[in-house]
Design a protein around this motif. Sequence first.
Motif, short mmCIF file in Angstrom:
data_model
loop_
_atom_site.label_atom_id
_atom_site.label_comp_id
_atom_site.label_asym_id
_atom_site.label_seq_id
_atom_site.Cartn_x
_atom_site.Cartn_y
_atom_site.Cartn_z
N SER A 1 0.70 -1.31 0.08
CA SER A 1 -0.13 -0.01 0.27
C SER A 1 0.97 1.29 -0.09
O SER A 1 0.47 2.41 0.55
N GLU B 1 -11.58 -5.25 5.64
CA GLU B 1 -10.56 -6.13 4.51
C GLU B 1 -10.22 -7.12 5.43
O GLU B 1 -9.93 -7.27 6.69
N TYR C 1 -8.18 -11.41 4.81
CA TYR C 1 -7.32 -12.07 3.66
C TYR C 1 -7.14 -13.54 3.99
O TYR C 1 -7.25 -13.86 5.11
N ARG D 1 -8.22 -11.21 9.54
CA ARG D 1 -8.86 -9.97 9.42
C ARG D 1 -7.75 -8.69 9.83
O ARG D 1 -7.22 -8.96 10.76
N TYR D 2 -8.01 -7.79 9.09
CA TYR D 2 -7.00 -6.64 9.53
C TYR D 2 -7.70 -5.75 10.58
O TYR D 2 -8.92 -5.75 10.34
N SER E 1 -7.15 -0.99 7.29
CA SER E 1 -6.72 -1.54 5.80
C SER E 1 -5.25 -1.18 6.00
O SER E 1 -4.80 -0.25 6.74
N GLU F 1 -6.20 -10.44 -0.61
CA GLU F 1 -7.01 -9.73 0.01
C GLU F 1 -8.57 -9.57 -0.61
O GLU F 1 -8.45 -9.41 -1.71
N PHE G 1 -12.44 -7.19 0.14
CA PHE G 1 -13.48 -6.40 0.98
C PHE G 1 -14.67 -7.21 1.27
O PHE G 1 -15.20 -7.84 0.42
N ARG G 2 -14.90 -6.90 2.51
CA ARG G 2 -16.20 -7.85 3.11
C ARG G 2 -17.41 -6.96 2.95
O ARG G 2 -17.80 -6.15 3.94
N GLY H 1 -9.85 -7.88 -3.76
CA GLY H 1 -8.45 -6.52 -3.72
C GLY H 1 -7.68 -7.04 -4.55
O GLY H 1 -7.51 -6.40 -5.57
#
Length: 386
Positions: free
Chosen positions: A148, A185, A187, A204-205, A208, A256, A258-259, A267
């Motif tokens: 990122s 997010e 993964y 789980r993050y 982000s 990754e 997005f939920r 992602g």
Amino acid sequence: MPTMIVIGYRPDLDRAIRRRDLDPYYIVPTPVSALEKRSFSCVGDMENAQEVLRAVLAAELKDVAGALSVHEMGVFGAAFLRQQLNLPGHADPRRVLSFRDKYLQKSGLPPQVERARCRYATKDTVYADLVDDLGDVFVVKPAAGAGSLRTNIVRSPEAYAKALDQLPGQSDVAIVAESFVAAPEVYLDGIWADGGLQWSSVSRYHASPVSAAQGGILAAHLVDKKRHAALSQQLETLAGQVLGHLEAPDCVFHLEAFREETGLTFGECAIRLPGGLSPQANELTYGVDLFDVEIGLALGEKPVGPLGTASPDRYYGYALLRPSSSGRLTQEDFEQRFSLDDIKYDGSPGAHPGPYGSVGHALVSDQDDLKLQKTIEEIVRFNEDG
């Protein structure tokens, strides 16, 4: 002792390579203190496969057993080295590009995979055109970025101009713009071999990676796949669609998503070791050593199943700790407040920051993944507020 060529450096992988009785030879952008007793060459650009190959040939290495990369910037070069030096492991640089370039990846997926709209952009791309294509809020980032870095959420012409200033402007394929997905997010870390999913874990993050790259704290934890059975199945199905359709080689991967309320939106997917302390958290939770699997793949080995335990006793998570806002937090403060499995923290003004601006890490576990999530949230707040 056989030599393993390694693009990039991380100490945990170095230890795993030496446990295999291999001698690592590193290709790095700049020397680091940890390499003082290691063999290495410096290159100006780790993504320049020609330069990487020149450095390896100039080193005149003997008994080379394989090549691998620590991170995304080296996966193309590692495949290129395998191709040119006749080394084991996947050796098709072109296939690797589908897991480096965000546009090539998203445009190459089947229609049933939900994903952000994505297009290339340049310094000449008009802001209004991107709004028409992608919506009022969109993301600008390197087409072949990692972690990122230099990724920006754009909500105005001024923010767009600032985002472009951080990116190269002389290429038609260096920058992508994507529609923004406002959702948490999750993964999947896993092992892909023989065209199928061999093993995976769900995490789980806390926030982000984009927010972590812009000053937040990167934290994540493994979740109970039985408790979250629907999410786990959705992620495994998504992984099969993505890795299968893009013809992924045998690899360790990090995917990754997005939920959203309607389901998962893809992602991105990388074919390399996960970052942060995810490899350690996976090994402690499931007994799966992703470092050793990555090394084995580079040696031409197949992952041998069954891999890991289906019902872990404890779930692990981590936070990459930053300097506190007060500037007065110490490692002892964390130790006194939390029951931690591992802690390393240097909050002093002279501390040298690592990935995501971190000056240490905390590793924590619990039998209940929901309690683990709460503890990590408390650690993050404590780190932020001091």
